[in-house]
Design a protein around this motif. Structure first.
Motif, PDB file in Angstrom:
ATOM      1  N   PHE A 168      -1.394  -1.208  -5.296  1.00 20.11           N
ATOM      2  CA  PHE A 168      -2.687  -1.543  -4.716  1.00 20.11           C
ATOM      3  C   PHE A 168      -3.159  -2.944  -5.069  1.00 20.11           C
ATOM      4  CE2 PHE A 168      -2.565   3.103  -5.417  1.00 20.11           C
ATOM      5  CZ  PHE A 168      -2.463   3.474  -4.078  1.00 20.11           C
ATOM      6  N   CYS A 208      -7.822   0.306  -1.667  1.00 18.75           N
ATOM      7  CA  CYS A 208      -7.057  -0.199  -2.817  1.00 18.75           C
ATOM      8  C   CYS A 208      -7.938  -0.291  -4.055  1.00 18.75           C
ATOM      9  CB  CYS A 208      -6.450  -1.574  -2.497  1.00 18.75           C
ATOM     10  SG  CYS A 208      -5.075  -1.509  -1.340  1.00 18.75           S
ATOM     11  N   LEU A 237       0.834  -1.201   0.000  1.00  8.85           N
ATOM     12  CA  LEU A 237       0.000   0.000   0.000  1.00  8.85           C
ATOM     13  C   LEU A 237       0.868   1.248   0.000  1.00  8.85           C
ATOM     14  CD1 LEU A 237      -3.111   0.837   0.395  1.00  8.85           C
ATOM     15  CD2 LEU A 237      -2.409   1.308   2.724  1.00  8.85           C
TER      16      LEU A 237
END
Length: 160
Positions: free
Chosen positions: A73, A120, A68
């Motif tokens: 993502f 994400c 992250l």
């Protein structure tokens, strides 16, 4: 290396007090052993203990956060899903994370996993999946300000 990814930390002050007690206990333990520089030994022991516990017990979360922070993502999602599943299987570990992980986080690892998955997906442009995970987080954790803020932002921008 700072990333542009927002990282939110909510602190449970009671858990932080517990950590302080653990540290003070380590100082007294090293003094009892008559170790020179007991405070430095306690600091080293505390850091090793925290690293060891989080390295093994929260490894999926740790890897998810690593990806992250790198803005990877798509790579982060499976780790957050694994983290959610792990803490779902061991709810006592998540509930008593202040003791078992020496974590001062106010929000649980399961809640963190859900909102991180949603984040994400939103960064990948998959608004419907992001909304689904924010809603799941709100269903399981009705007081989740992070999930509510994420869902409000998704609704305000009209992302789908």
């Amino acid at each position: 290396m700072a990333s542009g990814t927002p990282i939110i930390r909510q602190i449970n002050w009671l858990a932080l007090a517990f950590q302080l007690c653990v540290f003070v206990g380590l100082v007294y333990f090293f003094q009892w052993l008559q170790v020179g520089a007991a405070s430095l030994s306690a600091i080293a022991a505390y850091l090793v203990l925290v690293y060891f516990l989080r390295f093994f017990l929260a490894k999926y979360h740790r890897y998810g956060m690593l990806f992250l922070k790198r803005s990877e993502f798509e790579a982060a999602i499976p780790y957050f899903e694994s983290s959610y599943a792990y803490f779902q299987e061991k709810p006592w570990l998540d509930r008593f994370r202040a003791v078992f992980l020496l974590s001062s986080s106010r929000i649980s690892y399961r809640e963190m996993a859900l909102v991180n998955i949603a984040y994400c997906y939103s960064q990948l442009g998959n608004g419907s999946e992001a909304k689904a995970y924010y809603k799941q987080a709100l269903q399981e954790f009705p007081e989740s300000g992070i999930a509510q803020a994420g869902l409000n932002a998704m609704n305000a921008t009209g992302k789908e």
